[in-house]
Write a protein that holds these residues in place. Structure first.
Motif, PDB file in Angstrom:
ATOM      1  N   GLY A 288       0.794  -1.220   0.000  1.00  0.00           N
ATOM      2  CA  GLY A 288       0.000   0.000   0.000  1.00  0.00           C
ATOM      3  C   GLY A 288       0.827   1.270   0.000  1.00  0.00           C
ATOM      4  O   GLY A 288       0.295   2.370   0.110  1.00  0.00           O
ATOM      5  N   VAL A 289       2.137   1.136  -0.128  1.00  0.00           N
ATOM      6  CA  VAL A 289       3.054   2.279  -0.110  1.00  0.00           C
ATOM      7  C   VAL A 289       3.600   2.466  -1.518  1.00  0.00           C
ATOM      8  O   VAL A 289       4.070   1.493  -2.125  1.00  0.00           O
ATOM      9  N   PRO A 290       3.567   3.680  -2.057  1.00  0.00           N
ATOM     10  CA  PRO A 290       4.158   3.877  -3.381  1.00  0.00           C
ATOM     11  C   PRO A 290       5.608   3.378  -3.420  1.00  0.00           C
ATOM     12  O   PRO A 290       6.404   3.721  -2.552  1.00  0.00           O
ATOM     13  N   HIS A 291       5.884   2.518  -4.371  1.00  0.00           N
ATOM     14  CA  HIS A 291       7.218   1.935  -4.557  1.00  0.00           C
ATOM     15  C   HIS A 291       7.644   1.068  -3.373  1.00  0.00           C
ATOM     16  O   HIS A 291       8.832   0.867  -3.135  1.00  0.00           O
ATOM     17  N   GLY A 292       6.677   0.539  -2.636  1.00  0.00           N
ATOM     18  CA  GLY A 292       6.963  -0.231  -1.426  1.00  0.00           C
ATOM     19  C   GLY A 292       7.872  -1.426  -1.652  1.00  0.00           C
ATOM     20  O   GLY A 292       8.758  -1.691  -0.844  1.00  0.00           O
ATOM     21  N   ALA A 293       7.666  -2.153  -2.736  1.00  0.00           N
ATOM     22  CA  ALA A 293       8.506  -3.322  -2.999  1.00  0.00           C
ATOM     23  C   ALA A 293       9.962  -2.901  -3.243  1.00  0.00           C
ATOM     24  O   ALA A 293      10.894  -3.549  -2.754  1.00  0.00           O
ATOM     25  N   LEU A 294      10.147  -1.808  -3.973  1.00  0.00           N
ATOM     26  CA  LEU A 294      11.513  -1.308  -4.200  1.00  0.00           C
ATOM     27  C   LEU A 294      12.147  -0.829  -2.903  1.00  0.00           C
ATOM     28  O   LEU A 294      13.336  -1.069  -2.650  1.00  0.00           O
ATOM     29  N   LEU A 295      11.361  -0.152  -2.083  1.00  0.00           N
ATOM     30  CA  LEU A 295      11.877   0.339  -0.808  1.00  0.00           C
ATOM     31  C   LEU A 295      12.228  -0.821   0.123  1.00  0.00           C
ATOM     32  O   LEU A 295      13.250  -0.771   0.819  1.00  0.00           O
ATOM     33  N   ALA A 296      11.409  -1.862   0.108  1.00  0.00           N
ATOM     34  CA  ALA A 296      11.710  -3.044   0.919  1.00  0.00           C
ATOM     35  C   ALA A 296      12.996  -3.709   0.426  1.00  0.00           C
ATOM     36  O   ALA A 296      13.838  -4.137   1.228  1.00  0.00           O
ATOM     37  N   ARG A 297      13.149  -3.782  -0.899  1.00  0.00           N
ATOM     38  CA  ARG A 297      14.375  -4.356  -1.469  1.00  0.00           C
ATOM     39  C   ARG A 297      15.598  -3.546  -1.049  1.00  0.00           C
ATOM     40  O   ARG A 297      16.648  -4.102  -0.706  1.00  0.00           O
ATOM     41  N   LEU A 298      15.477  -2.226  -1.032  1.00  0.00           N
ATOM     42  CA  LEU A 298      16.573  -1.356  -0.606  1.00  0.00           C
ATOM     43  C   LEU A 298      16.903  -1.602   0.867  1.00  0.00           C
ATOM     44  O   LEU A 298      18.076  -1.772   1.235  1.00  0.00           O
ATOM     45  N   ALA A 299      15.894  -1.650   1.709  1.00  0.00           N
ATOM     46  CA  ALA A 299      16.124  -1.872   3.145  1.00  0.00           C
ATOM     47  C   ALA A 299      16.783  -3.229   3.384  1.00  0.00           C
ATOM     48  O   ALA A 299      17.709  -3.341   4.192  1.00  0.00           O
TER      49      ALA A 299
END
Length: 128
Positions: free
Chosen positions: A28-39
């Protein structure tokens, strides 16, 4: 937990599906999957994966989003280490309120989740 509260403030329907590899999608977060991958890349310490994830976030969302994401991740990492190092437990309200999130994301087994005063069912008597 802060993600959920932040989402409520912005009238977003966030979920924890992208946390800890517990699902696919953006949560539900814009670009959430990319942000999770970064984290995850930052946490694993893989420089190549971190660089690739940073570049992907910049390409998709811009440099400002990437910088904010890295700063937030670093701040949460720092806060956890300070709390762990000083033996500071969660306050009772946060402990109780975060129980469903900790369970949904399978976080209770992490070393940083352990209570230095001994594992307890509630945080009654905890000091902040």
């Amino acid at each position: 937990m802060l993600l959920g509260l932040s989402g409520q403030n912005k009238d977003m329907d966030v979920s924890y599906e992208a946390v800890n590899g517990s699902g696919d999608g953006d949560g539900g977060v814009p670009h959430g999957a990319l942000l999770a991958r970064l984290a995850e890349a930052m946490w694993e310490g893989d420089r190549e994966a971190t660089a690739a994830a940073r570049a992907a976030v910049v390409d998709a969302a811009g440099a400002d989003v990437m910088v904010d994401a890295v700063a937030v991740s670093a701040n949460f990492h720092m806060m956890t280490r300070v709390a762990d190092g000083t033996g500071t437990p969660l306050d009772p309200g946060t402990y109780d309120m975060s129980a469903p999130v900790r369970e949904a994301c399978d976080l209770n087994g992490f070393v940083s989740r352990r209570d230095p005063q001994g594992d307890r069912q509630t945080a009654q008597g905890a000091s902040s």
